[in-house]
Design a protein around this motif. Structure first.
Motif, PDB file in Angstrom:
ATOM      1  N   LEU A 126     -33.852 -23.677 -39.636  1.00 58.41           N
ATOM      2  CA  LEU A 126     -33.281 -22.505 -40.164  1.00 58.41           C
ATOM      3  C   LEU A 126     -32.277 -21.914 -39.377  1.00 58.41           C
ATOM      4  CD1 LEU A 126     -33.167 -19.971 -42.355  1.00 58.41           C
ATOM      5  CD2 LEU A 126     -34.890 -19.005 -41.187  1.00 58.41           C
ATOM      6  N   MET A 127     -32.440 -21.819 -38.097  1.00 60.65           N
ATOM      7  CA  MET A 127     -31.541 -21.260 -37.006  1.00 60.65           C
ATOM      8  C   MET A 127     -30.255 -22.185 -36.978  1.00 60.65           C
ATOM      9  SD  MET A 127     -33.995 -20.219 -34.195  1.00 60.65           S
ATOM     10  CE  MET A 127     -32.771 -19.538 -33.108  1.00 60.65           C
ATOM     11  N   LEU A 128     -30.270 -23.422 -37.406  1.00 57.01           N
ATOM     12  CA  LEU A 128     -29.193 -24.179 -37.051  1.00 57.01           C
ATOM     13  C   LEU A 128     -28.210 -23.914 -38.496  1.00 57.01           C
ATOM     14  CD1 LEU A 128     -30.733 -27.760 -36.262  1.00 57.01           C
ATOM     15  CD2 LEU A 128     -29.201 -26.461 -35.080  1.00 57.01           C
ATOM     16  N   ILE A 129     -28.844 -23.234 -39.696  1.00 60.97           N
ATOM     17  CA  ILE A 129     -27.923 -23.243 -40.936  1.00 60.97           C
ATOM     18  C   ILE A 129     -28.017 -21.716 -41.192  1.00 60.97           C
ATOM     19  CG2 ILE A 129     -28.592 -25.327 -41.871  1.00 60.97           C
ATOM     20  CD1 ILE A 129     -30.450 -23.864 -43.726  1.00 60.97           C
ATOM     21  N   GLU A 130     -28.322 -20.784 -40.287  1.00 61.00           N
ATOM     22  CA  GLU A 130     -28.263 -19.364 -40.444  1.00 61.00           C
ATOM     23  C   GLU A 130     -26.905 -18.746 -41.019  1.00 61.00           C
ATOM     24  OE1 GLU A 130     -31.111 -15.807 -38.794  1.00 61.00           O
ATOM     25  OE2 GLU A 130     -30.328 -17.203 -37.670  1.00 61.00           O
ATOM     26  N   LEU A 174     -38.811 -23.710 -47.743  1.00 60.37           N
ATOM     27  CA  LEU A 174     -37.570 -23.956 -48.455  1.00 60.37           C
ATOM     28  C   LEU A 174     -38.157 -24.055 -49.900  1.00 60.37           C
ATOM     29  CD1 LEU A 174     -34.559 -24.831 -48.929  1.00 60.37           C
ATOM     30  CD2 LEU A 174     -35.576 -27.202 -48.528  1.00 60.37           C
ATOM     31  N   ASN A 175     -37.965 -22.984 -50.745  1.00 58.07           N
ATOM     32  CA  ASN A 175     -37.960 -22.712 -52.200  1.00 58.07           C
ATOM     33  C   ASN A 175     -37.000 -23.370 -52.965  1.00 58.07           C
ATOM     34  OD1 ASN A 175     -40.425 -21.224 -51.263  1.00 58.07           O
ATOM     35  ND2 ASN A 175     -38.828 -19.545 -50.734  1.00 58.07           N
ATOM     36  N   TYR A 176     -37.121 -24.410 -53.925  1.00 59.75           N
ATOM     37  CA  TYR A 176     -36.363 -24.782 -54.880  1.00 59.75           C
ATOM     38  C   TYR A 176     -36.831 -25.111 -56.186  1.00 59.75           C
ATOM     39  CZ  TYR A 176     -38.546 -29.069 -53.458  1.00 59.75           C
ATOM     40  OH  TYR A 176     -39.768 -29.982 -53.262  1.00 59.75           O
ATOM     41  N   LYS A 221     -33.327 -32.280 -41.923  1.00 58.04           N
ATOM     42  CA  LYS A 221     -31.869 -32.116 -41.531  1.00 58.04           C
ATOM     43  C   LYS A 221     -31.235 -31.098 -42.231  1.00 58.04           C
ATOM     44  CE  LYS A 221     -31.386 -37.215 -40.286  1.00 58.04           C
ATOM     45  NZ  LYS A 221     -30.399 -38.186 -40.557  1.00 58.04           N
ATOM     46  N   PRO A 222     -30.543 -30.253 -41.169  1.00 60.41           N
ATOM     47  CA  PRO A 222     -29.721 -28.876 -41.839  1.00 60.41           C
ATOM     48  C   PRO A 222     -28.924 -29.307 -43.213  1.00 60.41           C
ATOM     49  CG  PRO A 222     -29.664 -29.367 -39.560  1.00 60.41           C
ATOM     50  CD  PRO A 222     -30.229 -30.442 -40.133  1.00 60.41           C
ATOM     51  N   GLU A 223     -27.986 -30.531 -43.054  1.00 64.25           N
ATOM     52  CA  GLU A 223     -27.382 -30.881 -44.282  1.00 64.25           C
ATOM     53  C   GLU A 223     -28.215 -30.957 -45.480  1.00 64.25           C
ATOM     54  OE1 GLU A 223     -27.865 -34.456 -41.337  1.00 64.25           O
ATOM     55  OE2 GLU A 223     -26.879 -32.343 -41.105  1.00 64.25           O
ATOM     56  N   ILE A 224     -29.292 -31.693 -45.280  1.00 64.94           N
ATOM     57  CA  ILE A 224     -30.278 -31.651 -46.545  1.00 64.94           C
ATOM     58  C   ILE A 224     -30.627 -30.451 -46.885  1.00 64.94           C
ATOM     59  CG2 ILE A 224     -32.606 -32.464 -47.272  1.00 64.94           C
ATOM     60  CD1 ILE A 224     -32.044 -35.146 -45.427  1.00 64.94           C
ATOM     61  N   ILE A 225     -30.940 -29.473 -46.435  1.00 65.95           N
ATOM     62  CA  ILE A 225     -31.331 -28.129 -46.599  1.00 65.95           C
ATOM     63  C   ILE A 225     -30.221 -27.496 -47.412  1.00 65.95           C
ATOM     64  CG2 ILE A 225     -32.291 -26.012 -45.893  1.00 65.95           C
ATOM     65  CD1 ILE A 225     -33.462 -27.320 -43.504  1.00 65.95           C
ATOM     66  N   LEU A 226     -28.941 -27.610 -46.745  1.00 71.26           N
ATOM     67  CA  LEU A 226     -27.892 -26.886 -47.607  1.00 71.26           C
ATOM     68  C   LEU A 226     -27.651 -27.703 -48.714  1.00 71.26           C
ATOM     69  CD1 LEU A 226     -25.459 -26.566 -44.414  1.00 71.26           C
ATOM     70  CD2 LEU A 226     -26.552 -24.743 -45.717  1.00 71.26           C
ATOM     71  N   LYS A 227     -27.943 -28.945 -48.870  1.00 68.63           N
ATOM     72  CA  LYS A 227     -27.566 -29.439 -50.222  1.00 68.63           C
ATOM     73  C   LYS A 227     -28.613 -28.969 -51.110  1.00 68.63           C
ATOM     74  CE  LYS A 227     -27.241 -34.163 -52.130  1.00 68.63           C
ATOM     75  NZ  LYS A 227     -27.268 -35.615 -51.856  1.00 68.63           N
ATOM     76  N   PHE A 273     -42.600 -26.536 -46.255  1.00 66.54           N
ATOM     77  CA  PHE A 273     -42.403 -26.037 -45.074  1.00 66.54           C
ATOM     78  C   PHE A 273     -41.304 -26.360 -44.145  1.00 66.54           C
ATOM     79  CE2 PHE A 273     -46.734 -24.438 -46.328  1.00 66.54           C
ATOM     80  CZ  PHE A 273     -46.531 -22.894 -45.694  1.00 66.54           C
ATOM     81  N   ILE A 274     -40.458 -25.722 -43.518  1.00 70.20           N
ATOM     82  CA  ILE A 274     -39.529 -25.982 -42.608  1.00 70.20           C
ATOM     83  C   ILE A 274     -39.495 -25.294 -41.383  1.00 70.20           C
ATOM     84  CG2 ILE A 274     -37.759 -26.720 -44.534  1.00 70.20           C
ATOM     85  CD1 ILE A 274     -36.482 -24.177 -43.742  1.00 70.20           C
TER      86      ILE A 274
END
Length: 93
Positions: free
Chosen positions: A65-69, A39-41, A2-8, A59-60
């Motif tokens: 990516l396009m949703l949070i770009e 996604l590198n963390y 989910k985009p919110e998880i990636i942003l977090k 891998f995402i």
């Protein structure tokens, strides 16, 4: 993912980023192409005793990516045959 998880995850550490990569023709005449988005963390659990594990990747999809770009900056690297883009969070204004 989910985009919110990636942003977090990106917010947790300044070293965290998203990498889009591509590799084109690997041998003369070959018609191959490889691409991906990771996604590198930073994983603090391994800090200090296992440095090779301190950075993790997952891998995402490109659609994730396009949703949070709009929240990210883009830095190009490489060439047509090997390269990509590194995305990081925009700095707060």
């Amino acid at each position: 993912m989910k985009p919110e998880i990636i942003l977090k995850i990106l917010h947790k550490d300044a070293r965290n980023n998203i990498t889009v990569f591509h590799r084109s023709q690997t041998a003369r005449g070959a018609l191959s192409h490889t691409a991906g988005v990771t996604l590198n963390y930073h994983e603090p659990y391994y800090e200090g005793w296992a440095p090779s594990l301190a950075m993790q990747e997952e891998f995402i999809s490109m659609s994730d990516l396009m949703l949070i770009e709009k929240h990210l900056t883009a830095e190009q690297w490489g060439s047509q045959s090997l390269g990509g883009t590194i995305y990081r969070l925009k700095e707060a204004q």
